[in-house]
Design a protein around this motif. Sequence first.
Motif, PDB file in Angstrom:
ATOM      1  N   GLY A 215     -16.241 -12.771  19.595  1.00 57.83           N
ATOM      2  CA  GLY A 215     -16.804 -13.840  18.767  1.00 57.83           C
ATOM      3  C   GLY A 215     -18.222 -13.528  18.351  1.00 57.83           C
ATOM      4  N   LYS A 216     -19.015 -12.949  19.279  1.00 58.53           N
ATOM      5  CA  LYS A 216     -20.394 -12.604  18.954  1.00 58.53           C
ATOM      6  C   LYS A 216     -20.454 -11.529  17.876  1.00 58.53           C
ATOM      7  N   GLN A 217     -19.558 -10.548  17.975  1.00 62.69           N
ATOM      8  CA  GLN A 217     -19.548  -9.498  16.968  1.00 62.69           C
ATOM      9  C   GLN A 217     -19.171 -10.062  15.610  1.00 62.69           C
ATOM     10  N   THR A 218     -18.176 -10.975  15.594  1.00 65.55           N
ATOM     11  CA  THR A 218     -17.777 -11.588  14.331  1.00 65.55           C
ATOM     12  C   THR A 218     -18.922 -12.391  13.748  1.00 65.55           C
ATOM     13  N   LEU A 219     -19.607 -13.152  14.619  1.00 62.01           N
ATOM     14  CA  LEU A 219     -20.740 -13.938  14.152  1.00 62.01           C
ATOM     15  C   LEU A 219     -21.821 -13.045  13.589  1.00 62.01           C
ATOM     16  N   ALA A 220     -22.090 -11.925  14.277  1.00 64.90           N
ATOM     17  CA  ALA A 220     -23.120 -11.007  13.790  1.00 64.90           C
ATOM     18  C   ALA A 220     -22.747 -10.447  12.421  1.00 64.90           C
ATOM     19  N   ARG A 221     -21.473 -10.138  12.235  1.00 58.32           N
ATOM     20  CA  ARG A 221     -21.061  -9.597  10.938  1.00 58.32           C
ATOM     21  C   ARG A 221     -21.204 -10.650   9.858  1.00 58.32           C
ATOM     22  N   ASP A 222     -20.919 -11.924  10.213  1.00 60.33           N
ATOM     23  CA  ASP A 222     -20.984 -12.979   9.211  1.00 60.33           C
ATOM     24  C   ASP A 222     -22.411 -13.345   8.857  1.00 60.33           C
ATOM     25  N   CYS A 223     -23.336 -13.231   9.821  1.00 62.88           N
ATOM     26  CA  CYS A 223     -24.689 -13.731   9.609  1.00 62.88           C
ATOM     27  C   CYS A 223     -25.673 -12.642   9.183  1.00 62.88           C
ATOM     28  N   ILE A 224     -25.458 -11.419   9.611  1.00 59.77           N
ATOM     29  CA  ILE A 224     -26.422 -10.359   9.331  1.00 59.77           C
ATOM     30  C   ILE A 224     -25.827  -9.412   8.303  1.00 59.77           C
ATOM     31  N   SER A 225     -26.499  -9.279   7.190  1.00 55.74           N
ATOM     32  CA  SER A 225     -25.991  -8.403   6.141  1.00 55.74           C
ATOM     33  C   SER A 225     -26.510  -6.983   6.339  1.00 55.74           C
ATOM     34  N   LYS A 226     -25.754  -6.036   5.817  1.00 53.96           N
ATOM     35  CA  LYS A 226     -26.148  -4.634   5.800  1.00 53.96           C
ATOM     36  C   LYS A 226     -26.050  -4.124   4.379  1.00 53.96           C
ATOM     37  N   LEU A 227     -26.956  -3.228   4.007  1.00 52.87           N
ATOM     38  CA  LEU A 227     -26.968  -2.664   2.671  1.00 52.87           C
ATOM     39  C   LEU A 227     -26.513  -1.213   2.730  1.00 52.87           C
ATOM     40  N   VAL A 228     -25.469  -0.921   1.981  1.00 52.21           N
ATOM     41  CA  VAL A 228     -24.945   0.440   1.909  1.00 52.21           C
ATOM     42  C   VAL A 228     -25.311   1.012   0.533  1.00 52.21           C
ATOM     43  N   PRO A 229     -26.109   2.083   0.472  1.00 48.40           N
ATOM     44  CA  PRO A 229     -26.517   2.636  -0.829  1.00 48.40           C
ATOM     45  C   PRO A 229     -25.309   3.045  -1.666  1.00 48.40           C
ATOM     46  N   GLN A 230     -25.334   2.652  -2.948  1.00 47.19           N
ATOM     47  CA  GLN A 230     -24.260   2.984  -3.882  1.00 47.19           C
ATOM     48  C   GLN A 230     -24.736   3.928  -4.988  1.00 47.19           C
ATOM     49  N   ALA A 231     -25.907   3.639  -5.539  1.00 48.53           N
ATOM     50  CA  ALA A 231     -26.412   4.450  -6.650  1.00 48.53           C
ATOM     51  C   ALA A 231     -27.916   4.266  -6.760  1.00 48.53           C
ATOM     52  N   GLN A 232     -28.562   5.219  -7.428  1.00 48.10           N
ATOM     53  CA  GLN A 232     -29.989   5.134  -7.738  1.00 48.10           C
ATOM     54  C   GLN A 232     -30.201   5.661  -9.151  1.00 48.10           C
ATOM     55  N   TRP A 233     -30.677   4.774 -10.023  1.00 47.06           N
ATOM     56  CA  TRP A 233     -30.908   5.155 -11.413  1.00 47.06           C
ATOM     57  C   TRP A 233     -32.396   5.414 -11.638  1.00 47.06           C
ATOM     58  N   LEU A 234     -32.714   6.496 -12.270  1.00 46.58           N
ATOM     59  CA  LEU A 234     -34.081   6.750 -12.721  1.00 46.58           C
ATOM     60  C   LEU A 234     -34.240   6.106 -14.090  1.00 46.58           C
ATOM     61  N   ILE A 235     -35.078   5.078 -14.176  1.00 45.34           N
ATOM     62  CA  ILE A 235     -35.273   4.339 -15.421  1.00 45.34           C
ATOM     63  C   ILE A 235     -36.529   4.891 -16.101  1.00 45.34           C
ATOM     64  N   GLU A 236     -36.341   5.865 -16.952  1.00 43.67           N
ATOM     65  CA  GLU A 236     -37.478   6.512 -17.604  1.00 43.67           C
ATOM     66  C   GLU A 236     -38.038   5.681 -18.743  1.00 43.67           C
ATOM     67  N   GLU A 237     -37.252   4.742 -19.270  1.00 38.24           N
ATOM     68  CA  GLU A 237     -37.684   3.985 -20.443  1.00 38.24           C
ATOM     69  C   GLU A 237     -38.594   2.818 -20.095  1.00 38.24           C
ATOM     70  N   ILE A 238     -38.730   2.458 -18.797  1.00 36.21           N
ATOM     71  CA  ILE A 238     -39.473   1.266 -18.389  1.00 36.21           C
ATOM     72  C   ILE A 238     -40.513   1.649 -17.344  1.00 36.21           C
ATOM     73  N   ASP A 239     -41.733   1.132 -17.509  1.00 32.94           N
ATOM     74  CA  ASP A 239     -42.790   1.352 -16.514  1.00 32.94           C
ATOM     75  C   ASP A 239     -42.685   0.358 -15.354  1.00 32.94           C
ATOM     76  N   TRP A 240     -42.395  -0.907 -15.704  1.00 32.88           N
ATOM     77  CA  TRP A 240     -42.282  -1.922 -14.652  1.00 32.88           C
ATOM     78  C   TRP A 240     -41.210  -2.922 -15.039  1.00 32.88           C
ATOM     79  N   ILE A 241     -40.226  -3.099 -14.168  1.00 32.56           N
ATOM     80  CA  ILE A 241     -39.139  -4.058 -14.390  1.00 32.56           C
ATOM     81  C   ILE A 241     -39.589  -5.427 -13.892  1.00 32.56           C
ATOM     82  N   SER A 242     -39.624  -6.397 -14.794  1.00 26.60           N
ATOM     83  CA  SER A 242     -40.083  -7.741 -14.419  1.00 26.60           C
ATOM     84  C   SER A 242     -38.939  -8.736 -14.273  1.00 26.60           C
TER      85      SER A 242
END
Length: 464
Positions: free
Chosen positions: A192-219
């Motif tokens: 139950g604790k493991q299930t709760l941890a999975r439901d409450c704590i998010s994890k980020l898995v890298p998918q892609a990284q884009w180099l945005i050469e056309e923009i200096d700062w994304i607002s």
Amino acid sequence: MEEKTNLNHQVLHTKIMTLRDNARTSNNELIHQMSGLDEYFETTCNQIWNDFESLVHLLKQQLEQLTSSLKQSTKAVKKNFEKRIEDNNLYANDLEALALKLAELPLNCPTNSKEGETPISCFEIESESKSLQKRYAKKHEEAGDLYFVRVEYATEFVDIYKKIPSLVIGNIYLTKDMECTLLSIEKSNNEGKQTLARDCISKLVPQAQWLIEEIDWISGITVTDDEHVFLCDRWNMNVKEYNPNGKFLKCHDLPDEPWDICLISAETIFVMMAFEFKLAILEKTFVTGSYQVSKIVNTDKRYVSVCLVGSQILASDRHTNIDILSPEGNLLQSLSIPALGEGMQWYPHRISSGISTDTFLLLNWDVQHLLCYTFEETLEFSHDLKWGGEREASAVCLDKKGRIYVCDKGRLYTLSPESVLNILLTFEKGLDEDPRIFVCNRQDTLYLSCYENGNQFLKIFKIS
């Protein structure tokens, strides 16, 4: 021939009798297993209830200890209050007695004092009054201000309390030998604790990284249903569109700097332009299926952030005023949200959908507070974001499980209404510009703008 027939008859009779005996034997075995199953049921059921009652008994003991401690602490504070009340009464009585003495003195009483000096009796009363005031002030300072008794639950109890709505005690399944297996209380609790941890704590898995050469700062960032990404290019005064693979498709020119962007519907995008008191509406054309700037709306306020909460379009100006807008960009209603800061021109507040369909989040940049309000203008909760240094939080958003994401130049982390903190990413050298984040709930993805080492990146993560 007759002998052969008799032989076949005898063989068939023997087979039938054997089958009968086998059926009776099988019945006896099944009856025996049924008896054993009933016995196992009684034993296992009793064990389950014993384990449950033991757990409840343990919780009751801990709660009794907690309430006993609370009672003792409350008595101690109450005793302190009673002592303070008694001291106040004595002080008031002493002051009343001095007032009576003062009233008994004649207005023009004879005095041995020199001309211009206070009569000795008045001087004594004044001296005694000052002495009383000094002693009372010292007692008041030593007593301190004790207004309440604070109770904090242990982490284990909070874990159990949170998982009760989705608690799974155990699983029962049948094996080949018809025996039942029951998960122990300890094992089911751990799961139950493991299930709760999975439901409450998010994890980020890298998918892609884009180099945005056309923009200096994304607002600002938003993503459409077909996963086209729209990025606000503040310095070049336009919105740039990219396909799901990061290929630059189109530039939507604007008359002013875009501060924020939001997908209002499948066909409509709002872009807020604060300096010129305008907002742009991008609409999807039926002929080409692409978005075009269809309308520029003049406003009375410098809207710096926009979001969709349920069916309501909410916009925040740089003074923390919250307005509800129509799909055409017109003002429908203004909410009376207390301004906690005037809003600096270069550091606008951010607004996002809240933990329910009738709430919204407001990131007040000036005082670095995250606030959650209802449409009835009630404050649900607030968090001080000035923890772990003086980094300024610049972006906030929410995922479909109610997890709040906040980002600054040094880290990306999650908050809950109870202020539970989970750091997802850290930027060791720090970002050069304030980042923006966007959560696409349809795809369970998070988009993060990072300006590092003179390059603008858009990083995409899968939320798990």
